[in-house]
Motif scaffolding. Structure first.
Motif, PDB file in Angstrom:
ATOM      1  N   VAL A  58       0.823  -1.217   0.000  1.00 25.87           N
ATOM      2  CA  VAL A  58       0.000   0.000   0.000  1.00 25.87           C
ATOM      3  C   VAL A  58       0.855   1.265   0.000  1.00 25.87           C
ATOM      4  CG1 VAL A  58      -1.733   1.249   1.369  1.00 25.87           C
ATOM      5  CG2 VAL A  58      -1.937  -1.221   1.057  1.00 25.87           C
ATOM      6  N   LYS A  59       2.069   1.155   0.540  1.00 29.37           N
ATOM      7  CA  LYS A  59       2.926   2.340   0.614  1.00 29.37           C
ATOM      8  C   LYS A  59       3.211   2.945  -0.759  1.00 29.37           C
ATOM      9  CE  LYS A  59       6.463  -0.194   2.311  1.00 29.37           C
ATOM     10  NZ  LYS A  59       6.247  -1.595   1.906  1.00 29.37           N
ATOM     11  N   ALA A  60       3.152   2.123  -1.819  1.00 33.21           N
ATOM     12  CA  ALA A  60       3.514   2.627  -3.152  1.00 33.21           C
ATOM     13  C   ALA A  60       2.559   3.732  -3.604  1.00 33.21           C
ATOM     14  CB  ALA A  60       3.531   1.479  -4.159  1.00 33.21           C
ATOM     15  N   ALA A  77      -3.476  -6.760   0.893  1.00 34.65           N
ATOM     16  CA  ALA A  77      -2.622  -5.617   1.222  1.00 34.65           C
ATOM     17  C   ALA A  77      -1.422  -6.031   2.055  1.00 34.65           C
ATOM     18  CB  ALA A  77      -3.429  -4.578   1.991  1.00 34.65           C
ATOM     19  N   ASP A  78      -0.267  -5.471   1.695  1.00 39.81           N
ATOM     20  CA  ASP A  78       0.917  -5.535   2.549  1.00 39.81           C
ATOM     21  C   ASP A  78       1.043  -4.133   3.121  1.00 39.81           C
ATOM     22  OD1 ASP A  78       3.615  -6.035   3.576  1.00 39.81           O
ATOM     23  OD2 ASP A  78       4.254  -4.795   1.888  1.00 39.81           O
ATOM     24  N   VAL A  79       0.976  -4.015   4.456  1.00 36.47           N
ATOM     25  CA  VAL A  79       0.932  -2.688   5.064  1.00 36.47           C
ATOM     26  C   VAL A  79       2.090  -2.503   6.040  1.00 36.47           C
ATOM     27  CG1 VAL A  79      -1.597  -2.656   4.902  1.00 36.47           C
ATOM     28  CG2 VAL A  79      -0.499  -3.430   7.018  1.00 36.47           C
ATOM     29  N   GLY A 200      14.437  -6.396  -1.885  1.00 36.75           N
ATOM     30  CA  GLY A 200      14.737  -5.075  -2.440  1.00 36.75           C
ATOM     31  C   GLY A 200      13.683  -4.660  -3.425  1.00 36.75           C
ATOM     32  N   SER A 201      13.802  -3.427  -3.860  1.00 38.23           N
ATOM     33  CA  SER A 201      12.807  -2.859  -4.748  1.00 38.23           C
ATOM     34  C   SER A 201      13.450  -2.568  -6.107  1.00 38.23           C
ATOM     35  CB  SER A 201      12.324  -1.561  -4.094  1.00 38.23           C
ATOM     36  OG  SER A 201      11.029  -1.252  -4.493  1.00 38.23           O
ATOM     37  N   GLN A 202      12.598  -2.435  -7.122  1.00 34.66           N
ATOM     38  CA  GLN A 202      13.062  -2.097  -8.466  1.00 34.66           C
ATOM     39  C   GLN A 202      14.141  -3.079  -8.957  1.00 34.66           C
ATOM     40  OE1 GLN A 202      11.829  -0.594 -10.722  1.00 34.66           O
ATOM     41  NE2 GLN A 202      13.422  -0.317 -12.206  1.00 34.66           N
ATOM     42  N   GLY A 237       7.966  -8.246  -2.504  1.00 39.09           N
ATOM     43  CA  GLY A 237       7.719  -7.584  -3.791  1.00 39.09           C
ATOM     44  C   GLY A 237       9.045  -7.263  -4.442  1.00 39.09           C
ATOM     45  N   GLY A 238       9.069  -6.174  -5.205  1.00 38.45           N
ATOM     46  CA  GLY A 238      10.337  -5.749  -5.797  1.00 38.45           C
ATOM     47  C   GLY A 238      10.401  -5.836  -7.314  1.00 38.45           C
ATOM     48  N   TYR A 239       9.298  -6.273  -7.951  1.00 38.99           N
ATOM     49  CA  TYR A 239       9.288  -6.393  -9.416  1.00 38.99           C
ATOM     50  C   TYR A 239       9.518  -5.013 -10.027  1.00 38.99           C
ATOM     51  CZ  TYR A 239       6.776 -10.450  -7.678  1.00 38.99           C
ATOM     52  OH  TYR A 239       6.411 -11.555  -6.956  1.00 38.99           O
ATOM     53  N   THR A 272       2.723 -12.762  -2.254  1.00 34.76           N
ATOM     54  CA  THR A 272       3.701 -11.843  -2.844  1.00 34.76           C
ATOM     55  C   THR A 272       3.206 -10.420  -2.633  1.00 34.76           C
ATOM     56  OG1 THR A 272       4.992 -11.268  -4.808  1.00 34.76           O
ATOM     57  CG2 THR A 272       2.731 -11.987  -5.200  1.00 34.76           C
ATOM     58  N   GLU A 273       4.138  -9.465  -2.582  1.00 32.05           N
ATOM     59  CA  GLU A 273       3.796  -8.097  -2.157  1.00 32.05           C
ATOM     60  C   GLU A 273       4.241  -7.046  -3.171  1.00 32.05           C
ATOM     61  OE1 GLU A 273       6.080  -7.901   1.444  1.00 32.05           O
ATOM     62  OE2 GLU A 273       4.831  -9.339   2.514  1.00 32.05           O
ATOM     63  N   PRO A 274       3.671  -7.065  -4.376  1.00 27.62           N
ATOM     64  CA  PRO A 274       4.086  -6.059  -5.360  1.00 27.62           C
ATOM     65  C   PRO A 274       3.579  -4.676  -4.999  1.00 27.62           C
ATOM     66  CG  PRO A 274       2.180  -7.245  -6.161  1.00 27.62           C
ATOM     67  CD  PRO A 274       2.572  -7.914  -4.872  1.00 27.62           C
ATOM     68  N   GLY A 275       4.393  -3.668  -5.196  1.00 19.36           N
ATOM     69  CA  GLY A 275       3.938  -2.290  -4.982  1.00 19.36           C
ATOM     70  C   GLY A 275       4.108  -1.524  -6.281  1.00 19.36           C
ATOM     71  N   ARG A 276       5.355  -1.127  -6.516  1.00 16.00           N
ATOM     72  CA  ARG A 276       5.713  -0.320  -7.680  1.00 16.00           C
ATOM     73  C   ARG A 276       5.159  -0.881  -8.998  1.00 16.00           C
ATOM     74  NH1 ARG A 276      10.390   2.512  -7.551  1.00 16.00           N
ATOM     75  NH2 ARG A 276      11.025   1.278  -5.754  1.00 16.00           N
ATOM     76  N   TYR A 277       5.224  -2.208  -9.144  1.00 15.58           N
ATOM     77  CA  TYR A 277       4.850  -2.809 -10.431  1.00 15.58           C
ATOM     78  C   TYR A 277       3.409  -2.462 -10.824  1.00 15.58           C
ATOM     79  CZ  TYR A 277       3.828  -6.021 -14.123  1.00 15.58           C
ATOM     80  OH  TYR A 277       3.415  -6.519 -15.338  1.00 15.58           O
ATOM     81  N   ALA A 369       4.094   5.325  -8.574  1.00 18.04           N
ATOM     82  CA  ALA A 369       4.426   4.635  -7.315  1.00 18.04           C
ATOM     83  C   ALA A 369       5.478   5.448  -6.573  1.00 18.04           C
ATOM     84  CB  ALA A 369       4.960   3.237  -7.597  1.00 18.04           C
ATOM     85  N   TYR A 370       5.356   5.509  -5.260  1.00 19.80           N
ATOM     86  CA  TYR A 370       6.280   6.277  -4.425  1.00 19.80           C
ATOM     87  C   TYR A 370       6.364   7.713  -4.955  1.00 19.80           C
ATOM     88  CZ  TYR A 370       7.284   1.501  -3.097  1.00 19.80           C
ATOM     89  OH  TYR A 370       7.139   0.201  -2.691  1.00 19.80           O
ATOM     90  N   GLY A 371       5.249   8.205  -5.460  1.00 17.23           N
ATOM     91  CA  GLY A 371       5.149   9.573  -5.972  1.00 17.23           C
ATOM     92  C   GLY A 371       4.309  10.368  -5.002  1.00 17.23           C
TER      93      GLY A 371
HETATM   94  C1  LIG Z   1       8.049  -5.579   3.029  1.00  9.54           C
HETATM   95  C2  LIG Z   1       7.843  -4.970   1.690  1.00  9.54           C
HETATM   96  N1  LIG Z   1       7.073  -5.612   0.802  1.00  9.54           N
HETATM   97  C3  LIG Z   1       6.835  -5.095  -0.424  1.00  9.54           C
HETATM   98  C4  LIG Z   1       7.381  -3.901  -0.822  1.00  9.54           C
HETATM   99  C5  LIG Z   1       7.065  -3.384  -2.185  1.00  9.54           C
HETATM  100  O1  LIG Z   1       8.167  -3.232  -2.991  1.00  9.54           O
HETATM  101  P1  LIG Z   1       7.978  -2.845  -4.508  1.00  9.54           P
HETATM  102  O2  LIG Z   1       7.198  -1.587  -4.545  1.00  9.54           O
HETATM  103  O3  LIG Z   1       9.345  -2.667  -5.024  1.00  9.54           O
HETATM  104  O4  LIG Z   1       7.256  -3.973  -5.168  1.00  9.54           O
HETATM  105  C6  LIG Z   1       8.213  -3.203   0.058  1.00  9.54           C
HETATM  106  C7  LIG Z   1       8.837  -1.939  -0.356  1.00  9.54           C
HETATM  107  O5  LIG Z   1       9.579  -1.289   0.286  1.00  9.54           O
HETATM  108  C8  LIG Z   1       8.443  -3.756   1.347  1.00  9.54           C
HETATM  109  O6  LIG Z   1       9.223  -3.127   2.234  1.00  9.54           O
END
Ligand SMILES: Cc1ncc(COP(=O)(O)O)c(C=O)c1O
Length: 412
Positions: A58-60, A77-79, A200-202, A237-239, A272-277, A369-371
């Motif tokens: 959700v942070k993305a 949701a990954d929060v 990691g991310s990206q 996540g991290g895609y 799995t916890e995709p954000g940015r993707y 994302a992250y904007g």
């Molecule tokens: C625990 C966790 N899961 C998922 C993500 C999402 O990463 P991404 O946006 O690169 O997919 C992050 C990003 O910092 C994270 O800390």
């Protein structure tokens, strides 16, 4: 979905120049169908596995409209805070689809999350495990948990978004997990059903994922033998996305043949916890050129949007394409800067671009994302609006803050 057609920058079927006449600059735009396509693509990648939770980080980007459309697609949701939990629920999400990550969960956040019956806590330290157990005991509950492992695998990404090597603050090393196995087993009010990771991310290479899952596989076998009943794995996540249009983004083909096949062999439930993707490429920050400044042989494009609206370039030298809304033949090399009184308030240096003049608009691409989620009121600038685009329709999903909104919590 944000691309040139006949040299005009379009978001889905909308000429972005039309939006610049309607909405006050700067503003964010998002392509609804780009987000939906990304969600459906990732679901397809995981479709050969039996039991999968795709939990959006959700942070993305946490706008309620965006969360709602994800929830309608069955996304969890990954929060990392109670605020994110409450936003996901407010948008219509169910607590049993929430996993709670983050290194500093407070007592209040843990208590509230247990009362809400979230799916699972991703534990990041031994004291956190003890704290969750104590609070669960007080509430006479037994709660499901995962231990976030630091597998010490380099994600080959920017140092500031690498999270799974020794020396990062996230997760627990294999050594610490083994040394504390008896203590963790003795905590009667938590049930460790999963191991999780987020290295990691990206990431663009799929290899680090595979290596880290292999490390997890061995560790799961070992701790099962120590008496833990592990039924789940959370691969984080991290895609990665393209950002630079000459790049390809994450290697999903390799991921599918290596990591998905390995997960299939492991026969566990998968999160799995995709954000940015999901959101990065759908979004753009639209800004107006306030001044074209020439100084000692350099040409600066001074924009009306800055690092308070989009901080990634200033924070970790992130690269984003900058496209004028109309592509012209004549090009020039520019430094793109914002209005903030910080030397780091730049989006790009010495970047070739169609010639721009005062009053033109430019789009900072892949900013979804992250904007907005990292935006601030720095320099007393109101948070800007967010506009959703669906084919030939556009609608506002967040209004620009007024001056009154911005100061309403201050006390003179
Ligand atoms: C625990 C966790 N899961 C998922 C993500 C999402 O990463 P991404 O946006 O690169 O997919 C992050 C990003 O910092 C994270 O800390």
């Amino acid at each position: 979905m944000i691309e040139y057609r006949n040299n005009i920058l379009m978001c889905e079927d909308i000429d972005i120049r039309e939006l610049a006449e309607i909405y006050e600059s700067p503003f964010y735009i998002y392509s609804r169908n780009d987000i939906l396509n990304k969600i459906r693509f990732l679901k397809d990648i995981f479709s050969s596995l039996n039991d999968v939770l795709i939990a959006y980080a959700v942070k993305a980007e946490n706008n309620l409209s965006i969360l709602k459309m994800m929830i309608e697609e069955g996304i969890g949701a990954d929060v990392v805070s109670i605020g994110e939990i409450l936003k996901y629920i407010k948008a219509g999400g169910k607590p049993h689809n929430i996993v709670f990550s983050g290194v500093a969960k407070t007592k209040e956040e843990i208590k509230k999350s247990i009362e809400l019956n979230i799916k699972r806590f991703n534990i990041e330290s031994i004291p956190e495990a003890v704290r969750i157990n104590d609070i669960a005991k007080e509430l006479k509950k037994r709660v499901k948990c995962s231990i976030r492992v630091n597998p010490n695998v380099d994600a080959h990404t920017h140092q500031k978004i690498t999270t799974g090597i020794n020396g990062n603050k996230f997760g627990l090393s294999i050594k610490t997990i083994k040394e504390n196995a008896e203590l963790l087993k003795s905590l009667d009010n938590i049930e460790i059903e999963s191991l999780s990771m987020h290295i990691g991310s990206q990431m663009t290479d799929a290899e680090p994922f595979y290596k880290a899952i292999l490390v997890m596989k061995d560790l799961i076998e070992e701790i099962k033998n120590m008496g833990f009943n592990i039924t789940d794995i959370d691969i984080g996540g991290g895609y990665g996305v393209r950002y630079n249009r000459d790049n390809l983004g994450f290697d999903f083909d390799k991921f599918k043949t290596e990591s998905i096949n390995l997960l299939k062999e492991m026969n566990l439930k998968v999160t799995t916890e995709p954000g940015r993707y999901f959101t990065a490429e759908s979004g753009a920050l639209i800004m107006r050129v306030e001044y074209v400044k020439e100084e000692l042989g350099r040409k600066y494009i001074i924009l009306d949007g800055g690092m308070n609206d989009y901080i990634r370039a200033a924070m970790y030298d992130a690269y984003n394409e900058i496209y004028p809304l109309v592509k012209k033949e004549n090009v020039s090399n520019y430094d793109f800067a914002g209005p903030i009184c910080e030397s780091s308030d730049f989006f790009a240096y010495n970047r070739e671009c169609s010639e721009l003049k005062e009053g033109d608009y430019a789009a900072l691409l892949d900013a979804g994302a992250y904007g907005f989620s990292m935006a601030s009121n720095y320099n007393s600038r109101p948070l800007i609006s967010q506009i959703m685009i669906d084919k030939d329709k556009h609608y506002i999903i967040r209004k620009k803050q007024t001056f009154e909104d911005m100061i309403k919590d201050e006390i003179i």
